[in-house]
Design a protein around this motif. Structure first.
Motif, PDB file in Angstrom:
ATOM      1  N   GLN A  83       0.825  -1.209   0.000  1.00  0.00           N
ATOM      2  CA  GLN A  83       0.000   0.000   0.000  1.00  0.00           C
ATOM      3  C   GLN A  83       0.858   1.258   0.000  1.00  0.00           C
ATOM      4  OE1 GLN A  83      -2.330  -1.122   3.438  1.00  0.00           O
ATOM      5  NE2 GLN A  83      -4.123  -1.576   2.158  1.00  0.00           N
ATOM      6  N   ALA A  84       1.941   1.241   0.781  1.00  0.00           N
ATOM      7  CA  ALA A  84       2.852   2.389   0.804  1.00  0.00           C
ATOM      8  C   ALA A  84       3.503   2.584  -0.563  1.00  0.00           C
ATOM      9  CB  ALA A  84       3.916   2.197   1.880  1.00  0.00           C
ATOM     10  N   LEU A  85       3.825   1.491  -1.233  1.00  0.00           N
ATOM     11  CA  LEU A  85       4.412   1.559  -2.570  1.00  0.00           C
ATOM     12  C   LEU A  85       3.437   2.184  -3.557  1.00  0.00           C
ATOM     13  CD1 LEU A  85       6.657   0.867  -4.602  1.00  0.00           C
ATOM     14  CD2 LEU A  85       5.581  -1.391  -4.836  1.00  0.00           C
ATOM     15  N   TYR A  86       2.200   1.712  -3.573  1.00  0.00           N
ATOM     16  CA  TYR A  86       1.188   2.269  -4.490  1.00  0.00           C
ATOM     17  C   TYR A  86       1.055   3.772  -4.282  1.00  0.00           C
ATOM     18  CZ  TYR A  86      -0.398  -2.660  -4.621  1.00  0.00           C
ATOM     19  OH  TYR A  86      -0.481  -4.019  -4.726  1.00  0.00           O
ATOM     20  N   LYS A  87       0.961   4.155  -3.024  1.00  0.00           N
ATOM     21  CA  LYS A  87       0.787   5.573  -2.689  1.00  0.00           C
ATOM     22  C   LYS A  87       2.002   6.390  -3.125  1.00  0.00           C
ATOM     23  CE  LYS A  87      -0.269   8.691   1.097  1.00  0.00           C
ATOM     24  NZ  LYS A  87      -0.593   8.849   2.496  1.00  0.00           N
ATOM     25  N   ALA A  88       3.194   5.891  -2.843  1.00  0.00           N
ATOM     26  CA  ALA A  88       4.414   6.627  -3.197  1.00  0.00           C
ATOM     27  C   ALA A  88       4.546   6.795  -4.708  1.00  0.00           C
ATOM     28  CB  ALA A  88       5.640   5.911  -2.630  1.00  0.00           C
ATOM     29  N   ILE A  89       4.211   5.765  -5.460  1.00  0.00           N
ATOM     30  CA  ILE A  89       4.297   5.867  -6.920  1.00  0.00           C
ATOM     31  C   ILE A  89       3.284   6.889  -7.431  1.00  0.00           C
ATOM     32  CG2 ILE A  89       3.905   4.655  -9.107  1.00  0.00           C
ATOM     33  CD1 ILE A  89       5.081   2.138  -7.732  1.00  0.00           C
ATOM     34  N   ALA A  90       2.033   6.776  -7.003  1.00  0.00           N
ATOM     35  CA  ALA A  90       0.988   7.695  -7.472  1.00  0.00           C
ATOM     36  C   ALA A  90       1.306   9.134  -7.085  1.00  0.00           C
ATOM     37  CB  ALA A  90      -0.375   7.282  -6.927  1.00  0.00           C
ATOM     38  N   GLU A  91       1.731   9.347  -5.844  1.00  0.00           N
ATOM     39  CA  GLU A  91       2.050  10.707  -5.404  1.00  0.00           C
ATOM     40  C   GLU A  91       3.284  11.246  -6.123  1.00  0.00           C
ATOM     41  OE1 GLU A  91       2.286  10.546  -1.124  1.00  0.00           O
ATOM     42  OE2 GLU A  91       0.098  10.607  -0.919  1.00  0.00           O
ATOM     43  N   GLY A  92       4.284  10.415  -6.331  1.00  0.00           N
ATOM     44  CA  GLY A  92       5.489  10.853  -7.019  1.00  0.00           C
ATOM     45  C   GLY A  92       5.233  11.229  -8.466  1.00  0.00           C
TER      46      GLY A  92
END
Length: 127
Positions: A83-92
């Motif tokens: 979940q942290a990965l998905y969020k970091a990619i989308a936000e980045g």
């Protein structure tokens, strides 16, 4: 050992594509502990007729700026890490390339360690 495929429609320049790859790699390092230099990516561009997606699946409106990220990982990461990965990619991607979060589609494929060969016809991670 992740292997990453990033697919998008033709029309974005090389700098955009390279930045997208950097963002995905950095998110993997920070959110899931991918080692430095473990960096293998394939970035592909596709004509509109060969880049097929549902623009409203699950009530998420997607545009032609859709980026599809597929990550092949070793098994073992927690749901929270994913979940942290998905969020970091989308936000980045949103912050650096102005990609709408709705246009970030991510798929993880988990494999056993023995399913990798880094060269020489050897399964380096096999027990």
């Amino acid at each position: 050992m992740p292997l990453v495929r990033i697919d998008l429609q033709k029309g974005k320049d090389a700098k955009y594509r390279q930045k997208a790859g950097q963002i995905v790699y950095q998110a993997m390092v920070e959110a899931t502990g991918v080692p430095n230099n473990d960096h293998f990516q394939i970035i592909g561009e596709h004509s509109a007729e060969n880049f097929i997606f549902d623009p409203d699946y699950l009530g998420i409106h997607r545009s032609s700026d859709l980026i599809i990220v597929q990550i092949f990982f070793n098994e073992g990461r927690s749901v929270a890490q994913k979940q942290a990965l998905y969020k970091a990619i989308a936000e980045g991607l949103s912050a650096s390339l102005q990609v709408r979060p709705e246009d970030v589609f991510i798929s993880l494929v988990e494999v056993k360690k023995e399913n990798w060969s880094f060269g020489n016809g050897v399964a380096q991670y096999a027990a």
